[in-house]
Every structure is written in structure tokens, then in C-alpha cells.
Design a protein around this motif. Structure first.
Motif, PDB file in Angstrom:
ATOM      1  N   THR A 224       0.852  -1.073  -0.031  1.00 47.43           N
ATOM      2  CA  THR A 224      -0.033   0.021  -0.003  1.00 47.43           C
ATOM      3  C   THR A 224       0.832   1.185   0.067  1.00 47.43           C
ATOM      4  N   MET A 225       2.081   1.301   0.871  1.00 45.52           N
ATOM      5  CA  MET A 225       2.699   2.408   0.815  1.00 45.52           C
ATOM      6  C   MET A 225       3.372   2.706  -0.429  1.00 45.52           C
ATOM      7  N   LEU A 226       3.911   1.634  -1.060  1.00 50.30           N
ATOM      8  CA  LEU A 226       4.675   1.813  -2.436  1.00 50.30           C
ATOM      9  C   LEU A 226       3.594   2.256  -3.254  1.00 50.30           C
ATOM     10  N   GLY A 227       2.246   1.809  -3.282  1.00 54.52           N
ATOM     11  CA  GLY A 227       1.363   2.185  -4.209  1.00 54.52           C
ATOM     12  C   GLY A 227       1.097   3.722  -3.894  1.00 54.52           C
ATOM     13  N   LEU A 228       0.869   4.222  -2.894  1.00 53.92           N
ATOM     14  CA  LEU A 228       0.837   5.589  -2.475  1.00 53.92           C
ATOM     15  C   LEU A 228       1.865   6.432  -2.854  1.00 53.92           C
ATOM     16  N   VAL A 229       3.172   5.978  -2.802  1.00 52.95           N
ATOM     17  CA  VAL A 229       4.148   6.465  -3.246  1.00 52.95           C
ATOM     18  C   VAL A 229       4.106   6.760  -4.838  1.00 52.95           C
ATOM     19  N   GLU A 230       3.796   5.950  -5.407  1.00 51.24           N
ATOM     20  CA  GLU A 230       3.635   6.089  -7.062  1.00 51.24           C
ATOM     21  C   GLU A 230       2.371   6.809  -7.087  1.00 51.24           C
ATOM     22  N   VAL A 231       1.346   6.639  -6.477  1.00 53.29           N
ATOM     23  CA  VAL A 231       0.267   8.013  -6.755  1.00 53.29           C
ATOM     24  C   VAL A 231       0.842   9.198  -6.600  1.00 53.29           C
ATOM     25  N   GLY A 232       1.565   9.452  -5.470  1.00 57.83           N
ATOM     26  CA  GLY A 232       2.000  10.669  -5.224  1.00 57.83           C
ATOM     27  C   GLY A 232       3.135  11.184  -6.331  1.00 57.83           C
ATOM     28  N   TYR A 233       4.005  10.211  -6.680  1.00 60.86           N
ATOM     29  CA  TYR A 233       4.809  10.552  -8.015  1.00 60.86           C
ATOM     30  C   TYR A 233       3.856  10.937  -9.050  1.00 60.86           C
ATOM     31  N   LEU A 234       2.762  10.159  -9.333  1.00 64.25           N
ATOM     32  CA  LEU A 234       1.846  10.754 -10.322  1.00 64.25           C
ATOM     33  C   LEU A 234       1.318  12.344 -10.265  1.00 64.25           C
TER      34      LEU A 234
END
Length: 692
Positions: free
Chosen positions: A22-32
């Protein structure tokens, strides 16, 4: 037991893995989202760079090299970039960004940036592409300037005192010294309006803004405007000084000051001249920097319009003349804000002089007065004089010389335009236009001459003498002032006013001396000349001595008329370029005929046997003969009468010019005629703003 522990550990590990995913997904969304914001930054900066260099728009406005270079080179953007030059207009309907591509001259640049976003780990699958768009508008170059007649320098006078002198207010220096700190302070029209509680709609156009500011609803009390200026300038300590200044103005004017109209529109003149700016760039005018001290002076000028200089001035004590006068500011000075074509004007000052003369008021004393015993002269000259008026027009701005940006102004001014007849003191100050726009009022004839009860000369129709123009141009940087034209106009006020009155008198002669009965005029005048010189009959031939004295008086009078006309022709034509059509050669011919007849009679006076024998009738007939030679222009008898008229009027009218009007212009107004001072307060060039 052990199985239970292993199960709990497995669940914990599973939850940990889910958390990490989930954290990795949030990082990727934040990167977006970061990619989205970075793309927006690229679009914003590219649009601003393009708007700052609209001349970099390509043919057809399909690109702007400055915007493209900013994105690809300075910000290293590798995505898809679309740059369009066009027109941004907040008044336009349709597109939400109010931008439309155009093949004409652009005022804005639109940038659309799009890029794909590569996933970091790919655990969320392919990420969507991000896009951003921005519209930046180039602000119209804007200047703030003012124009005023050059004031006579007064030692130790405060800056505000000098400014207020331009509208005829002499305020005690102790009242003004505290305002010196405002000499370098600037505020914006927007800040002033906010302080006054004036709400300007975001989508208002230039015409609507001018109309809004010029409306009576937006007129404010002088004290409120002064307080708004000092508050906007951060000088709250001057609030008490404002109250003192308003009291001093009330004392100087004699009545409480009126309200201050903020803008100009149509025939309404206010603190700001009519703003000239495209609707898309109206904010640049509202955010221009205006000198706070100029606003204080301008507000006082508007509030005291048609009052500041009003008042009678003591006229010389001239026998038989009744002279009244008044001087008034009929239009306040204005501050110009805007682009090319914007104007600002000086305070327009008008004088009213009413010259009345009646020979009936002169006691029958002296040789000239006795001669006029049966000749009645009445003069009624109401004159409106536009003393000096100047307008500065912004011709170009933001030109690059060897130093800072400059603006170029053209100045048009008029000095001593005179409207004679058809005006009263009330109507003379009723309009802010030129004096020939004053509503006409009926009145007495301008000149009326009667001999033995018969009218021989009368003028009723008003006329205008065009003032001397003093035009020029000048180039200034922000903060500079200059006299335009630099050398001024070589114009001696005393000589000019004297010559103007000479021209008026000559015009009256020219307009009236067209038809008259020689016998009607010459008979009573000849009798009057004979009786006037009764004291000359001494010696062996008393009648001939009396006749000689009468003819000498006639010769002297007509010689004076001839010299007067000769001087008037050259002086008035050279100084004013008068619009009057003066038939000077024709009148000169008439005086020459009279002089010739008189000389012939004097040469053959001993042949006047009837007069020498003591017959009074023969002596009077000889005088009458000198006036009845006739000419193609007008009867010589009328020339003789006009000679007496000019002899009577010339001295007092010259005295009026040199001893009355000249000091009034110099001492009351304190201006150098034909010279105007243009001050460029601020200059805004190549400004840009994000509008979408």
C-alpha cells in the motif's frame, strides 16, 4: 500452541506485506501527482516566457519560440508541447479560459503540456499520462503622467504648496509641510478605490470603468479621498493634517469644497483622465503607480473647481470706464493613466473682463471733452479669455534609448484665446470647453457712436480672436519632468493684451464704418470744433485764428487715428495671427483724405474771406468742408469722428492692458504662458500575468 503462534506470525507478515504494498502504491500515486504539478509548472513558465516576448510568435501564431525554448531547454521538458499565440479577453464568452487563437496581433500565449508517467515499480500497472495548460497575457505598457502650467518658483514653498498654486490656492505653509513625505510615495488606483469602498467588477471594460468612476454615485467628500490616499500610502499620521487642510481650503475658497469625482467620461472631468486601455489589460491601468502627492493636489483641484481663483481684481481708475473682472478654474487638472493615446490636461483657467465706457460720464472739460459734447460714445465689451490651456497626449512608450525605457508626449496648448461679446460673468464659467462654446446671451451693442442724436456706428455681433498656439513634444523617463516646448513662447503679456485691445477697437471701426451721412455728422461736429476753440480769436484776424485752431485739432485727431491703425496692423498680425479681417488700408486712405483736406484749408486759410470778414457761418463751413471730401471706403466725416473715438479710448485701454491684465496674469496665475510641464510619474513595460 506452536501452530497457533506460527499462524499469528504468518498473519502479521501478511499484513506487513499488504502495508508495504500500500505504501509503495501511495508513493507511486504521489509520484503521479508530482508529475502533474511539474508539468503545470512547465506550462506556466513557458506561457509567461512567451507572453513576455509576443514578438517571438511564429507566422500564423502557431508557436512561440520563447515559450518553446523555456520548456524544452530551461526546464528540459521532453513531453508533447503545444504553444498557441492568440487573444485573451475576459469579456469574451465561450471558452472557459477566454482565449481564442487568432491570426491577428496576439496579446497572450497558451501552452498545453502533456507527458506520460513511467511507473516506479509497475505494481500499479501503467500510469495515466498527465497534462496541464496555462494562459499568460502580456500587460499593456502603461504610463502615469500629469501636465501643469509652469509655476513661478516660490522660495521655501513646499511641493504640495506649489502643486496647489496651480489651481489658485494659497494655503499656509504650516498646514502643508507634513505632506512632504508623500513626495516619493506612490499608490495604485486600485488601492485608492479599495480604500473608498468602490467595487470594480472583474469583467468590466474600459468604457464601463470610466463611466463608473465619473458617476455622481462614486463622488466622494474631499476629506474621504484625502484619508484614502494617506491610508493607501501607509501614512496614517497625516489623517489629522487632512482635516486641517480641508479647513484651510474652505477658508481660502470661502465655501466648503465640493465632492471629488474620481474619473472622466464625456463632459465630466475628474481626478483621473479618461483611461485608455484594451479591456483585456484594464488591470494594468488599475495597478499603475500614481504619486500620492499628485493625487492630493488633484483631489483638492476637483473639489474646488470653479471656485479656486474666482474673485474680482481691482481695476485701474480710468475716467469714464467701469471695469469688472473675475478669474476662475473651470476645469481641474487631471492625471493620465493608460497606453498610447491617453491624455491629461492642465487646469483650464478663464478670465472674464467687462469693459464699459460712456462719454456721457465725462465732464465737458478740456479741448477733447468739449469736442465730444454732441458725440456720444458707449462701449460695452464683455470678454471671456482662455488664459492658458494645455493637453499632453502619450504618443509612444517603452522605447529603449541608451538607458531606461522612455515615453514620448505631444503637447498642444493655446494662449489668450478671446471671445468678445455675447457672454456674461455667469455664462463665461459655465463650460469647460473653449470660450467659443459658451452659450450666447443677448446684450447691449459692443460699440455705439451717436452724433447729434443720430447713430453713426454700432456693432452687435460677437467675434473671436484665436489664441496663440504653443505646441511641442518631449521624451521622458520615469520620474522625469520637462518643459514642453522647451523654450516656451516669446510672448510679452502686456504688449499682447494692449495689441489685442487695439485690434478690437480697429475691428469695431471696420465693422461699423460702412455707411453714414456726411452732413449729419460733419455739421454738428464742425460747429462743436468751432465753439471749442472760441478762446483762439485773438489778434487781427480772430476768426481765422479760431478756424486755424479748430482745423489743427481735427488734423491732430485724425493723425492719431492714422498712427494707431498703422501700429495695430503690424503688431496684431505679427503676435496673434488674429482671425479678424481688418480693413486697415481702407481706413488709412480715409484718414489721408481728411488730412489732405485739412492741410489744403490751412494753406489757403487767408483766402477764406467770409470767415476773415467775421462771418461765423463761413468759418464753420470751412471746417465742414475739411470733412466732406469723401473716399471709396467711408465718409471723411466719419473718419474724423472715429479719430476722436480712438483718441478717447486708446490711452485707457492700453492702461487696462499694461496696468491691470498684465499683473493679473503674472501675479495671480504665476505662469509662464506657452510653457507646460509634463511629469512622467511611472512607466510599466513588458509586464505579464497568468490569467488561466
Amino acid at each position: 500452541m506452536q501452530r497457533t503462534q506460527r499462524g499469528a506470525t504468518a498473519v502479521a507478515m501478511l499484513l506487513m506485506m499488504l502495508g508495504l504494498i500500500t505504501m509503495l502504491g501511495l508513493v507511486e500515486v504521489g509520484y503521479l501527482y508530482w508529475a502533474k504539478r511539474d508539468t503545470q509548472k512547465v506550462a506556466d513558465l513557458a506561457a509567461l516566457a512567451g507572453a513576455q516576448q509576443l514578438n517571438a510568435c511564429a507566422s500564423g501564431n502557431a508557436n512561440n519560440t520563447a515559450a518553446t525554448g523555456n520548456a524544452t531547454t530551461e526546464n528540459r521538458f521532453t513531453g508533447q508541447l503545444t504553444v498557441t499565440c492568440g487573444t485573451w479577453n475576459p469579456m469574451a464568452s465561450g471558452a472557459s479560459d477566454h482565449f481564442a487563437g487568432t491570426s491577428g496581433t496576439p496579446n497572450a500565449v497558451k501552452v498545453v503540456a502533456q507527458r506520460s508517467v513511467l511507473p516506479i515499480w509497475g505494481m500499479a500497472g501503467a500510469l495515466p499520462s498527465v497534462s496541464a495548460e496555462a494562459v499568460a497575457s502580456g500587460l499593456q505598457p502603461t504610463a502615469v503622467f500629469s501636465i501643469g502650467s509652469t509655476l513661478a518658483s516660490v522660495s521655501g514653498k513646499s511641493p504640495l504648496g506649489q502643486l496647489l498654486s496651480g489651481v489658485g490656492l494659497n494655503i499656509p505653509e504650516a498646514t502643508l509641510v507634513g505632506y512632504n513625505g508623500l513626495a516619493t510615495a506612490s499608490i495604485t488606483p486600485s488601492g485608492l478605490l479599495n480604500q473608498l469602498g468602490v467595487s470594480v467588477p472583474a469583467n468590466i471594460d474600459a468604457g464601463g470603468l470610466n463611466q463608473l468612476l465619473a458617476s455622481s454615485v462614486q463622488a466622494h467628500a474631499l476629506i474621504d479621498v484625502l484619508n484614502a490616499v494617506v491610508n493607501a500610502a501607509g501614512q496614517q499620521q497625516l489623517l489629522s493634517a487632512n482635516a486641517t487642510l480641508v479647513n484651510a481650503v474652505t477658508t481660502a475658497v470661502g465655501t466648503p469644497p465640493g465632492k471629488v469625482t474620481l474619473g472622466s467620461y464625456g463632459s465630466t472631468s475628474g481626478l483621473f483622465a479618461q483611461i485608455t486601455a484594451p479591456d483585456a489589460n484594464l488591470q494594468s491601468a488599475l495597478n499603475a503607480q500614481v504619486n500620492a502627492l499628485q493625487l492630493i493636489s488633484g483631489a483638492v483641484g476637483v473639489a474646488t473647481g470653479q471656485h479656486a481663483l474666482t474673485g474680482a481684481v481691482t481695476a485701474p481708475n480710468v475716467l469714464g470706464f467701469n471695469i469688472s473682472s473675475a478669474v476662475s478654474v473651470i476645469e481641474p487638472p487631471s492625471i493620465g493613466i493608460g497606453g498610447v493615446g491617453t491624455t491629461a490636461s492642465t487646469a483650464q483657467v478663464r478670465a472674464f473682463v467687462n469693459v464699459q465706457f460712456s462719454s456721457n460720464n465725462i465732464p465737458l472739460l478740456g479741448t477733447l471733452a468739449s469736442t465730444l459734447a454732441k458725440t456720444s460714445i458707449s462701449l460695452n465689451l464683455p470678454i471671456a479669455i482662455d488664459l492658458v490651456y494645455a493637453k499632453a497626449t502619450l504618443n509612444s512608450l517603452c522605447t529603449e534609448n541608451s538607458g531606461p525605457y522612455h515615453a514620448t508626449f505631444g503637447v498642444q496648448s493655446s494662449v489668450l484665446k478671446m471671445c468678445v461679446g455675447g457672454v456674461s460673468q455667469n455664462s463665461a464659467f459655465s463650460t469647460a470647453g473653449s470660450c467659443d462654446q459658451i452659450p450666447q446671451v443677448s446684450g447691449n451693442p459692443l460699440l455705439n457712436v451717436t452724433v447729434a442724436g443720430a447713430t453713426v456706428a454700432s456693432v452687435v455681433h460677437p467675434f473671436v480672436i484665436t489664441g496663440l498656439p504653443a505646441n511641442g513634444s518631449g521624451t521622458l523617463a520615469a520620474g522625469e519632468s520637462a518643459d514642453i516646448p522647451s523654450g516656451g513662447t516669446a510672448l510679452d503679456v502686456g504688449t499682447t493684451v494692449t495689441n489685442v485691445f487695439n485690434a478690437l477697437t480697429t475691428a469695431l471701426i471696420n465693422q461699423t464704418a460702412t455707411s453714414s451721412s456726411s452732413s449729419t455728422i460733419s455739421s454738428p461736429l464742425a460747429t462743436d470744433l468751432w465753439n471749442n476753440n472760441a478762446g483762439a480769436h485773438t489778434g487781427a484776424s480772430p476768426n481765422l485764428n479760431q478756424l486755424s485752431a479748430a482745423l489743427n485739432q481735427l488734423s491732430n485727431t485724425t493723425s492719431g487715428l492714422q498712427g494707431f491703425l498703422q501700429n495695430t496692423s503690424g503688431q496684431v498680425g505679427g503676435i496673434l495671427g488674429s482671425t479678424l479681417t481688418l480693413n486697415v488700408p481702407g481706413i488709412l486712405a480715409g484718414t489721408s483724405n481728411v488730412l489732405g483736406g485739412v492741410v489744403n484749408l490751412l494753406g489757403s486759410v487767408l483766402t477764406q474771406t467770409g470767415c476773415a470778414a467775421g462771418f461765423q457761418g463761413s468759418c464753420i463751413a470751412a471746417i465742414q468742408t475739411a470733412m466732406n471730401g469723401g473716399s471709396s471706403t467711408l465718409p471723411n466725416s466719419l473718419v474724423a469722428v472715429l479719430g476722436f473715438v480712438v483718441q478717447t479710448l486708446q490711452g485707457p485701454l492700453n492702461q487696462l492692458g499694461s496696468q491691470f491684465l498684465t499683473p493679473a496674469l503674472r501675479d495671480i496665475l504665476g505662469v509662464r504662458l506657452g510653457v507646460s510641464t509634463v511629469s512622467l510619474q511611472s512607466l510599466q513595460c513588458h509586464g505579464v500575468q497568468l490569467v488561466y
